[in-house]
Design a protein around this motif. Structure first.
Motif, mmCIF file in Angstrom:
data_model
loop_
_atom_site.group_PDB
_atom_site.id
_atom_site.type_symbol
_atom_site.label_atom_id
_atom_site.label_comp_id
_atom_site.label_asym_id
_atom_site.label_seq_id
_atom_site.Cartn_x
_atom_site.Cartn_y
_atom_site.Cartn_z
ATOM 1 N N VAL A 1 28.460 27.081 7.320
ATOM 2 C CA VAL A 1 28.942 27.722 8.553
ATOM 3 C C VAL A 1 29.832 26.764 9.338
ATOM 4 C CG1 VAL A 1 28.227 28.613 10.798
ATOM 5 C CG2 VAL A 1 27.050 29.373 8.731
ATOM 6 N N ARG A 2 29.465 25.490 9.391
ATOM 7 C CA ARG A 2 30.308 24.507 10.089
ATOM 8 C C ARG A 2 31.671 24.387 9.410
ATOM 9 N NH1 ARG A 2 25.366 21.620 10.453
ATOM 10 N NH2 ARG A 2 25.955 20.253 8.720
ATOM 11 N N LEU A 3 31.674 24.403 8.091
ATOM 12 C CA LEU A 3 32.943 24.359 7.355
ATOM 13 C C LEU A 3 33.771 25.606 7.651
ATOM 14 C CD1 LEU A 3 34.906 23.242 5.219
ATOM 15 C CD2 LEU A 3 33.442 24.296 3.471
ATOM 16 N N ASP A 4 33.123 26.747 7.704
ATOM 17 C CA ASP A 4 33.788 28.010 8.015
ATOM 18 C C ASP A 4 34.509 27.911 9.361
ATOM 19 O OD1 ASP A 4 34.505 30.636 7.579
ATOM 20 O OD2 ASP A 4 32.467 31.440 7.665
ATOM 21 N N ALA B 1 26.143 36.241 -1.463
ATOM 22 C CA ALA B 1 27.078 37.096 -0.722
ATOM 23 C C ALA B 1 26.333 37.945 0.297
ATOM 24 C CB ALA B 1 27.863 37.984 -1.681
ATOM 25 N N ALA B 2 25.182 38.487 -0.100
ATOM 26 C CA ALA B 2 24.388 39.310 0.818
ATOM 27 C C ALA B 2 23.900 38.484 2.000
ATOM 28 C CB ALA B 2 23.208 39.927 0.066
ATOM 29 N N ASP B 3 23.405 37.274 1.717
ATOM 30 C CA ASP B 3 22.885 36.419 2.789
ATOM 31 C C ASP B 3 23.993 36.007 3.761
ATOM 32 O OD1 ASP B 3 20.427 36.565 1.566
ATOM 33 O OD2 ASP B 3 20.570 34.589 0.617
ATOM 34 N N ASP C 1 26.548 38.945 12.218
ATOM 35 C CA ASP C 1 25.909 38.632 13.509
ATOM 36 C C ASP C 1 26.688 37.585 14.300
ATOM 37 O OD1 ASP C 1 25.275 36.073 12.553
ATOM 38 O OD2 ASP C 1 23.155 36.507 12.239
ATOM 39 N N GLY C 2 27.855 37.170 13.768
ATOM 40 C CA GLY C 2 28.715 36.250 14.493
ATOM 41 C C GLY C 2 28.405 34.781 14.290
ATOM 42 N N THR C 3 27.397 34.481 13.466
ATOM 43 C CA THR C 3 27.068 33.081 13.192
ATOM 44 C C THR C 3 28.169 32.409 12.392
ATOM 45 O OG1 THR C 3 24.707 33.599 13.185
ATOM 46 C CG2 THR C 3 25.380 31.544 12.108
#
Length: 227
Positions: A79-82, A117-119, A126-128
């Motif tokens: 997520v941080r990389l995203d 992919a589902a996770d 949810d915007g995370t």
């Protein structure tokens, strides 16, 4: 490099332009560059494609994909990389395209039964997370058992093939000419794909003419592609 039949078939499936990843709606500035050639200079497709591979894909998308592939078991780091991908892109149209393609990619793989992919889709919804394409490619392809090296080559091929397809749809050149240009640049993709990526390597792009063309094109009315 010798690839066994199962690995080769997996690569062919995911490199195929018929795979429903949503990328057909985007030309990564090619449409804008062709329409505004009088303002920014004549468009040479092969030169354009080489620049996109060298100064955008190799230094940004490829780096993000490799890092995401290694972080596949660490969702917080992914997520941080995203968010790093989001912050490193200065053009809103390109940011939106990457996220839209990423969600299409996640949706296709979720429907095909991919648990990663589902996770990650839950995080995006949810915007995370944001779901940028190279990040979710690295995450999902790792989950499929695709090596980092193979995933990188597939990504590079898809980048080149999507631009070649867009060039044909835009009437910039014919299908045979597009394939000839693509064939000449396959060794470039191979060389770029072999360049090592550090775990903390920063993302960077330098394609100023295509970015300028997109900014001009944003206010110029009807378009065939979204970017």
């Amino acid at each position: 490099m010798t690839v066994n039949s199962a690995s080769l078939l997996l690569l062919l499936q995911h490199a195929d332009s018929a795979f429903p990843s949503g990328g057909f709606a985007f030309s990564q500035g090619l449409e804008a560059s062709s329409l505004h050639a009088g303002k920014i200079g004549r468009l040479d497709f092969e030169h354009y494609l080489r620049n996109q591979l060298t100064h955008r894909w190799a230094t940004a998308d490829r780096v993000a994909l490799s890092r995401a592939h290694r972080l596949a078991d660490d969702k917080e780091a992914t997520v941080r990389l995203d968010r790093e991908v989001e912050a490193s892109s200065t053009i809103d149209i390109f940011r939106a395209a990457s996220k839209r393609n990423g969600m299409a990619f996640l949706t296709a793989h979720r429907r095909l039964g991919s648990q990663p992919a589902a996770d990650y889709t839950v995080f995006v919804r949810d915007g995370t997370a944001l779901g940028h394409l190279p990040v979710v490619q690295g995450l999902v392809w790792s989950g499929l058992g695709m090596s980092e090296a193979d995933a990188t080559v597939v990504s590079g091929y898809q980048c080149a093939m999507s631009l070649a397809t867009a060039a044909v749809r835009l009437g910039i050149l014919g299908a045979i000419e597009a394939q000839a240009a693509l064939g000449r640049l396959l060794p470039v993709i191979e060389d770029l794909a072999r360049t090592p990526v550090e775990d903390d390597e920063p993302l960077s792009t330098f394609t100023p003419l295509s970015e300028l063309a997109v900014l001009v094109h944003e206010t110029s009315g009807q378009r065939l592609f979204s970017s």
